[in-house]
Write a protein that holds these residues in place. Structure first.
Motif, short mmCIF file in Angstrom:
data_model
loop_
_atom_site.label_atom_id
_atom_site.label_comp_id
_atom_site.label_asym_id
_atom_site.label_seq_id
_atom_site.Cartn_x
_atom_site.Cartn_y
_atom_site.Cartn_z
N VAL A 1 41.53 -27.72 -87.73
CA VAL A 1 42.06 -29.09 -87.70
C VAL A 1 40.96 -30.13 -87.93
O VAL A 1 41.15 -31.31 -87.67
CB VAL A 1 42.85 -29.37 -86.39
CG1 VAL A 1 44.11 -28.53 -86.34
CG2 VAL A 1 41.99 -29.16 -85.17
N GLY A 2 39.80 -29.67 -88.40
CA GLY A 2 38.73 -30.60 -88.78
C GLY A 2 37.83 -31.06 -87.66
O GLY A 2 37.04 -31.97 -87.85
N ARG A 3 37.93 -30.43 -86.51
CA ARG A 3 37.02 -30.77 -85.41
C ARG A 3 35.74 -29.95 -85.54
O ARG A 3 35.74 -28.85 -86.08
CB ARG A 3 37.64 -30.47 -84.05
CG ARG A 3 38.90 -31.24 -83.76
CD ARG A 3 39.51 -30.83 -82.44
NE ARG A 3 39.77 -29.38 -82.46
CZ ARG A 3 40.16 -28.69 -81.40
NH1 ARG A 3 40.35 -29.28 -80.23
NH2 ARG A 3 40.37 -27.39 -81.48
N CYS A 4 34.62 -30.51 -85.01
CA CYS A 4 33.36 -29.76 -85.00
C CYS A 4 32.98 -29.41 -83.57
O CYS A 4 33.32 -30.13 -82.63
CB CYS A 4 32.26 -30.53 -85.70
SG CYS A 4 31.85 -32.12 -84.98
N LEU A 5 32.28 -28.31 -83.44
CA LEU A 5 31.86 -27.84 -82.12
C LEU A 5 30.56 -28.53 -81.72
O LEU A 5 29.58 -28.52 -82.47
CB LEU A 5 31.63 -26.32 -82.14
CG LEU A 5 31.20 -25.72 -80.81
CD1 LEU A 5 32.31 -25.87 -79.76
CD2 LEU A 5 30.81 -24.26 -81.00
N LEU A 6 30.58 -29.13 -80.53
CA LEU A 6 29.38 -29.72 -79.94
C LEU A 6 28.93 -28.87 -78.77
O LEU A 6 29.76 -28.31 -78.05
CB LEU A 6 29.67 -31.14 -79.44
CG LEU A 6 30.21 -32.13 -80.46
CD1 LEU A 6 30.53 -33.46 -79.77
CD2 LEU A 6 29.22 -32.33 -81.59
N THR A 7 27.62 -28.77 -78.59
CA THR A 7 27.07 -28.09 -77.43
C THR A 7 26.32 -29.11 -76.59
O THR A 7 25.68 -30.02 -77.13
CB THR A 7 26.11 -26.95 -77.84
OG1 THR A 7 25.06 -27.49 -78.65
CG2 THR A 7 26.82 -25.85 -78.60
N LYS A 8 26.40 -28.96 -75.27
CA LYS A 8 25.64 -29.83 -74.37
C LYS A 8 24.37 -29.08 -73.98
O LYS A 8 24.43 -28.03 -73.33
CB LYS A 8 26.46 -30.19 -73.14
CG LYS A 8 25.80 -31.26 -72.30
CD LYS A 8 26.74 -31.75 -71.21
CE LYS A 8 26.12 -32.94 -70.50
NZ LYS A 8 27.03 -33.42 -69.45
N ARG A 9 23.23 -29.63 -74.38
CA ARG A 9 21.94 -28.97 -74.13
C ARG A 9 21.56 -29.01 -72.65
O ARG A 9 21.71 -30.03 -72.00
CB ARG A 9 20.84 -29.66 -74.95
CG ARG A 9 20.99 -29.47 -76.44
CD ARG A 9 19.94 -30.24 -77.18
NE ARG A 9 18.63 -29.98 -76.62
CZ ARG A 9 17.55 -29.67 -77.33
NH1 ARG A 9 17.64 -29.60 -78.61
NH2 ARG A 9 16.40 -29.46 -76.74
N ARG A 10 21.07 -27.89 -72.16
CA ARG A 10 20.65 -27.81 -70.77
C ARG A 10 19.38 -28.63 -70.51
O ARG A 10 19.24 -29.26 -69.48
CB ARG A 10 20.39 -26.35 -70.38
CG ARG A 10 20.05 -26.15 -68.91
CD ARG A 10 19.93 -24.69 -68.53
NE ARG A 10 21.10 -23.89 -68.84
CZ ARG A 10 22.17 -23.80 -68.07
NH1 ARG A 10 22.23 -24.47 -66.94
NH2 ARG A 10 23.18 -23.03 -68.43
N ASP A 11 18.47 -28.71 -71.50
CA ASP A 11 17.17 -29.36 -71.26
C ASP A 11 17.25 -30.88 -71.20
O ASP A 11 16.48 -31.52 -70.48
CB ASP A 11 16.13 -28.92 -72.28
CG ASP A 11 16.50 -29.26 -73.72
OD1 ASP A 11 17.62 -29.72 -73.98
OD2 ASP A 11 15.64 -29.06 -74.59
N ASN A 12 18.19 -31.50 -71.94
CA ASN A 12 18.23 -32.96 -71.92
C ASN A 12 19.64 -33.54 -71.74
O ASN A 12 19.80 -34.75 -71.73
CB ASN A 12 17.60 -33.53 -73.20
CG ASN A 12 18.32 -33.12 -74.45
OD1 ASN A 12 19.46 -32.67 -74.43
ND2 ASN A 12 17.65 -33.29 -75.58
N GLY A 13 20.65 -32.69 -71.61
CA GLY A 13 22.00 -33.14 -71.37
C GLY A 13 22.69 -33.78 -72.56
O GLY A 13 23.77 -34.34 -72.42
N GLU A 14 22.09 -33.71 -73.74
CA GLU A 14 22.67 -34.35 -74.93
C GLU A 14 23.62 -33.40 -75.65
O GLU A 14 23.43 -32.19 -75.66
CB GLU A 14 21.56 -34.77 -75.89
CG GLU A 14 20.70 -35.90 -75.36
CD GLU A 14 19.69 -36.40 -76.37
OE1 GLU A 14 19.78 -36.01 -77.55
OE2 GLU A 14 18.82 -37.16 -75.97
#
Length: 142
Positions: A19-32
């Motif tokens: 459906v055109g969404r992209c996967l984001l990951t939340k980094r453990r080292d900086n929370g981004e």
């Protein structure tokens, strides 16, 4: 004699769903929130490094579809190669580097992701363009 400056090369994958969404990951080292990726190792091809990084950070097996951009962080000397990818197997799994996952539409990216990474994601979500070539200082395009 001074050693010349060296570059680091990273790879990142923008995994796009049906459906055109992209996967984001939340980094453990900086929370981004970012697209998954990491440093390319000397002994591996670009495709091997991309597939390895996607597996390590998400638990997903991916197929690279297209190089969508080449980005240089002028401050850190990091050159990032970003690819649009398709999930071909595996299951999302948290790990030592990632604390959360989120699927996001293009319109939602500014809510979660810093400007330099929004640009990478937006470039990857735009099909049919030649790869973008951009430089930034870690916060803004140059």
């Amino acid at each position: 004699m001074t050693t010349p400056a060296q570059h680091s090369v990273s790879v990142a994958g923008v995994i796009v769903d049906d459906v055109g969404r992209c996967l984001l990951t939340k980094r453990r080292d900086n929370g981004e929130w970012q697209a998954p990726g990491g440093v390319l190792e000397l002994h591996e091809t670009i495709a091997e490094g991309l597939v390895r990084e996607m597996w390590e950070e998400t638990g997903l097996e991916v197929e690279p579809l297209a190089l969508t951009g080449v980005y240089k962080n002028m401050t850190l000397g990091v050159v990032a190669l970003v690819f649009r990818c398709r999930n071909v197997g595996g299951t999302l799994a948290l790990n030592d580097e990632v604390t959360d996952f989120r699927w996001a539409h293009r319109a939602e990216l500014h809510e979660f992701v810093s400007e330099t990474f929004v640009i990478r994601l937006t470039d990857a979500l735009t099909e049919g363009n030649a790869p973008m070539i951009r430089a930034h200082d870690g916060k803004r395009l140059i």
